[in-house]
Design an enzyme around this catalytic site. Structure first.
Site, PDB file in Angstrom:
ATOM      1  N   ASP A 172       0.859  -1.311  -0.064  1.00 46.71           N
ATOM      2  CA  ASP A 172      -0.063   0.015  -0.055  1.00 46.71           C
ATOM      3  C   ASP A 172       0.901   1.205  -0.007  1.00 46.71           C
ATOM      4  O   ASP A 172       1.867   1.088  -0.461  1.00 46.71           O
ATOM      5  CB  ASP A 172      -0.836  -0.031   1.230  1.00 46.71           C
ATOM      6  CG  ASP A 172      -2.502   0.741   0.880  1.00 46.71           C
ATOM      7  OD1 ASP A 172      -2.466   1.953   0.743  1.00 46.71           O
ATOM      8  OD2 ASP A 172      -3.280   0.043   1.008  1.00 46.71           O
ATOM      9  N   HIS A 177      -3.777   6.150   3.369  1.00 44.22           N
ATOM     10  CA  HIS A 177      -4.305   5.015   2.848  1.00 44.22           C
ATOM     11  C   HIS A 177      -3.817   3.605   3.630  1.00 44.22           C
ATOM     12  O   HIS A 177      -4.494   2.738   4.121  1.00 44.22           O
ATOM     13  CB  HIS A 177      -4.253   5.074   1.385  1.00 44.22           C
ATOM     14  CG  HIS A 177      -5.137   4.000   0.726  1.00 44.22           C
ATOM     15  ND1 HIS A 177      -4.929   2.499   0.538  1.00 44.22           N
ATOM     16  CD2 HIS A 177      -6.366   4.181   0.151  1.00 44.22           C
ATOM     17  CE1 HIS A 177      -5.754   2.013  -0.293  1.00 44.22           C
ATOM     18  NE2 HIS A 177      -6.732   2.739  -0.493  1.00 44.22           N
ATOM     19  N   SER A 189     -11.054  -0.553  -1.130  1.00 46.12           N
ATOM     20  CA  SER A 189      -9.668  -0.356  -0.466  1.00 46.12           C
ATOM     21  C   SER A 189      -9.963  -0.840   1.033  1.00 46.12           C
ATOM     22  O   SER A 189      -9.064  -1.358   1.698  1.00 46.12           O
ATOM     23  CB  SER A 189      -8.960   0.661  -0.642  1.00 46.12           C
ATOM     24  OG  SER A 189      -8.462   0.964  -1.940  1.00 46.12           O
TER      25      SER A 189
END
Length: 794
Positions: A222, A295, A598
């Site tokens: 990620d 994220h 996600s």
């Protein structure tokens, strides 16, 4: 605009009058320009293709012609006072022309046949290959720059990534051992209550002490991690397992001491990214595994973050933790400010396999493509061959059909759905119509400026810019609040964003009614009341943004596989990054709400880690089977799962949810499992008419192609002894389904039995959009081993 006559800041309550509507005008030519796919010329930042000068000049002519027309019409449509239009036009005036040598260079992922290696090590062999290309370059090509080695792959594939010109790629094809060269591409990145919603309870079942004590390592590919976060401390954890071979790499504001017994590995991969975009700007990002975006921190904590008390601005208060909160975490950062290079993603998978992770979680992807040209599919295949479960996000391009990505059969592809929790904001109009919205907004005293829209609530339509950016524009203009309404295409999707001003998201039905109400009276009034966190809502619901099937890479393979919570998920967040990621937003949070596939992907990654703890001998395919065959398709009112992409109640289909919503405790005791080995997947690839070189990417040297004429499945009994399963089939419209045998009798656990299933189109019957069915093996009312069937006609 609606003018607020009074404000009640404590409850964020507004009374509104006056009927002028605030509009953000948008030049239609500019909209068309940004939404129409354009192949940029070879000298631009967006493409490194090999084009002749005439094409470049043609593009420049067209570019400035449309720029001129856009400026002309932009002035007419927008007027002199519309700053948004002026800003949008200025964004077009940007072009860069690098040198001829660099414009011909692009990064390629090169696959080589290991059996043709001429040196003692693969590293040296690839270096000699580059040297050979250099020699050919000196003889034949005086325009291209020198080739540059970017990555060397050792486990995910046999090969390397290098920056090459098209002529150098052609030269490379002459060398013994060359298989293929695939251009690198830039891909995109696609929880306090969610474990409880899925039926996980502390001290029971999968969350029992004995199950949580075993070591499972989740690799998260990620945007990095914020290592100091409370979700990643190692208090009370045992020493790092001896099987671990990874490292904690040092870099910008990241040292070896940032790793611990929880975060046991951290690496960064940027060579492919920098080859395509240029050197990372370290004033905006960290050239290390540290997360500047949020994220990666969010997804890592969703899968395996520690239990910690969490909330965001007083909402969603509770004990937050990852699905398998005692797992170790290894982070592989490969996403940066402008995206994720596929060569870096493959390098991250390659390293994770060598390091010894048990589960890989990838919340990213691009458009679906044939498996032999998909670096994620190729890398994931080598991962499952090494016993590593791979979970990927399905994508956020719904509700359009055939948008699902990461469609390889060995990947667990995860869609996104709603929890039973919402952050309600009630909007009441003057005619007493009441609409339920969603918001994670709060009121900031003194945040409103005294200018044109002082004290007014602005109605904004979703689209063009992000939801939180719209709120920023309203706030900077002096607005008191915002109503963000959906178009018909966005249906009833309600995002809970941490806006910088009081705001509420409303569905298409409410948006239509509000517009009608404005046109019905000269003195419209309304109020917004924030209710806070509400539980027990109808759920799960399929999120409209979740990408859908059919799987256009292979219509015979249903994707996504399952759905999991991915809407308004609360998880860890870097304190250096604001909850909206806007530069004007100076707020700091430790937990933030985010939505997307996600967010659903790491939920399933954590579930796989839980199942791996209980069933240490299960293969990745066995875990995938257990999660799919025990998934459910009904909501908490015992009705079929609905799809919020539609304004009227509409049942979701397997093209949205796959097998259904994951059911952790059921998956731990599924009754039967379909255990597929890598050879089975290779046999499937043969049916796609792949070439020998394509097959070599997955099978290596010496693979013998076989013919498959019937669909045969094998199940393994993992329940109690002496049981008899009978098959139940709900046939898709227009298709006859025949199963042989129709009864499976198991005498003992671990026994394997096979059956054949045949599909036949009914004479004269054809369905326009596809049809769906179910095949179930049933034992009494104890086990229902369910498989979805999707049929399309071509």
């Amino acid at each position: 605009m609606w003018e607020a006559t009074h404000h009640t800041w404590g409850g964020c309550h507004f009374k509104l009058v006056k009927s002028t509507i605030f509009c953000l005008y948008m030049n239609p030519l500019l909209v068309g320009y940004f939404h129409t796919p354009i192949k940029f010329p070879s000298h631009s930042l967006f493409n490194n293709g090999d084009r002749d000068q005439n094409q470049n000049l043609t593009f420049l002519f067209l570019f400035f012609y449309f720029l001129y027309i856009s400026l002309l019409f932009g002035f007419i449509f927008c007027g002199r006072t519309t700053m948004m239009c002026k800003t949008a036009m200025l964004m077009l005036i940007f072009i860069v022309t690098p040198s001829n040598a660099s414009m011909n260079m692009q990064t390629y992922i090169v696959h080589m046949d290991r059996t043709k290696m001429t040196t003692t090590t693969s590293d040296r062999w690839y270096e000699s290959v580059i040297e050979s290309v250099n020699e050919l370059l000196d003889q034949e090509d005086h325009e291209s720059g020198k080739p540059k080695l970017v990555h060397v792959y050792k486990t995910a594939i046999s090969g390397f990534a290098a920056k090459l010109s098209t002529k150098q790629v052609e030269s490379l094809k002459r060398l013994n051992g060359f298989i293929s060269a695939t251009p690198d591409e830039m891909l995109a990145l696609h929880t306090t209550h969610s474990p409880q919603f899925r039926g996980l309870e502390r001290g029971k079942g999968l969350w029992s002490g004995s199950n949580l004590e075993s070591d499972v390592i989740i690799g998260v590919v990620d945007s990095g991690i914020w290592p100091e976060h409370v979700s990643f401390n190692d208090i009370g954890m045992s020493p790092v397992p001896s099987k671990w071979k990874g490292e904690c790499e040092e870099g910008t504001k990241f040292s070896k001491s940032n790793c611990n017994k929880k975060l046991i590995g951290a690496r960064a991969f940027f060579e492919g990214y920098e080859a395509a975009v240029g050197k990372i700007n370290e004033t905006e990002d960290y050239r290390s595994a540290r997360d500047a975006e949020g994220h990666g921190t969010h997804t890592a904590s969703t899968a395996a973050g520690n239990l910690a008390y969490a909330s965001i601005f007083g909402l969603a208060k509770g004990l937050a933790g990852g699905v398998r909160y005692t797992s170790r975490i290894a982070v592989y950062k490969k996403c940066w400010s402008q995206g994720c290079a596929s060569s870096d993603i493959l390098a991250a998978i390659d390293q994770a396999i060598a390091d010894g992770v048990d589960v890989l979680s990838l919340s990213l992807g691009g458009s679906a493509k044939p498996y032999h040209s998909d670096p994620i599919a190729i890398g994931a295949f080598q991962a499952i061959k090494n016993g590593i479960f791979v979970s990927c996000s399905a994508g956020n391009s719904g509700p359009s059909s055939s948008t699902v990505s990461n469609t390889a059969p060995w990947i667990m592809t995860v869609g996104a759905s709603y929890l039973d929790r919402s952050f309600e904001a009630i909007v009441e109009l003057g005619d007493r119509q009441i609409f339920e919205g969603s918001s994670a907004a709060f009121c900031i005293d003194g945040s409103l400026k005294k200018n044109l829209v002082k004290g007014k609530i602005v109605i904004c339509q979703r689209g063009i810019t992000s939801r939180t950016e719209k709120g920023e524009v309203v706030k900077l203009a002096g607005g008191a609040g915002m109503l963000l309404i959906n178009s018909v295409n966005e249906g009833e999707e309600l995002f809970a964003d941490a806006h910088v001003l009081p705001a509420s998201a409303l569905g298409a039905i409410a948006g239509k009614a509000i517009k009608a109400y404005l046109n019905s009276t000269n003195k419209p009034t309304a109020s917004i009341t924030f209710k806070g966190t509400v539980y027990g809502k109808l759920a799960p619901l399929m999120a409209a943004f979740s990408s859908r099937g059919p799987n256009h890479v292979g219509l015979d393979l249903l994707k996504p596989d399952v759905t999991a919570p991915g809407m308004n998920i609360l998880a860890a967040w870097p304190p250096s990054t604001s909850p909206t990621e806007l530069k004007s937003d100076k707020r700091t949070v430790l937990f933030n709400i985010a939505s997307g596939t996600s967010m659903s992907c790491p939920h399933v990654s954590g579930l796989a880690a839980l199942l791996k703890s209980v069933h240490k001998d299960w293969s990745p395919a066995a875990i995938k089977s257990a999660l799919m065959t025990t998934a459910y398709v009904h909501d908490n009112s015992n009705r079929h799962i609905l799809d919020v992409a539609f304004s009227t109640p509409t049942n979701a289909t397997p093209f949205a949810y796959g097998s259904g919503h994951v059911n952790p405790e059921k998956a731990s005791d599924p009754g039967l499992i379909y255990d597929i080995n890598p050879q089975d997947y290779q046999n499937y690839l043969c049916t796609l008419n792949y070439s020998a070189s394509d097959m070599a990417l997955f099978a290596g040297d010496g693979f013998n192609k076989s013919n498959i004429v019937t669909l045969k499945r094998t199940v393994t009994h993992v329940g109690i002894p002496n049981v008899t399963y009978t098959v139940q089939v709900n046939e898709p419209d227009g298709v006859s389904v025949m199963v042989e045998p129709q009864v499976l009798r198991f005498k003992k656990p671990s026994e394997k039995l096979s059956y054949k299933v045949s599909f036949m189109q009914k004479k004269g019957f054809r369905v326009q959009d596809g049809s769906f069915g179910v095949l179930e093996w049933v034992y009494l009312n104890m086990y229902h081993v369910r498989s979805s069937i999707a049929v399309t006609w071509t």
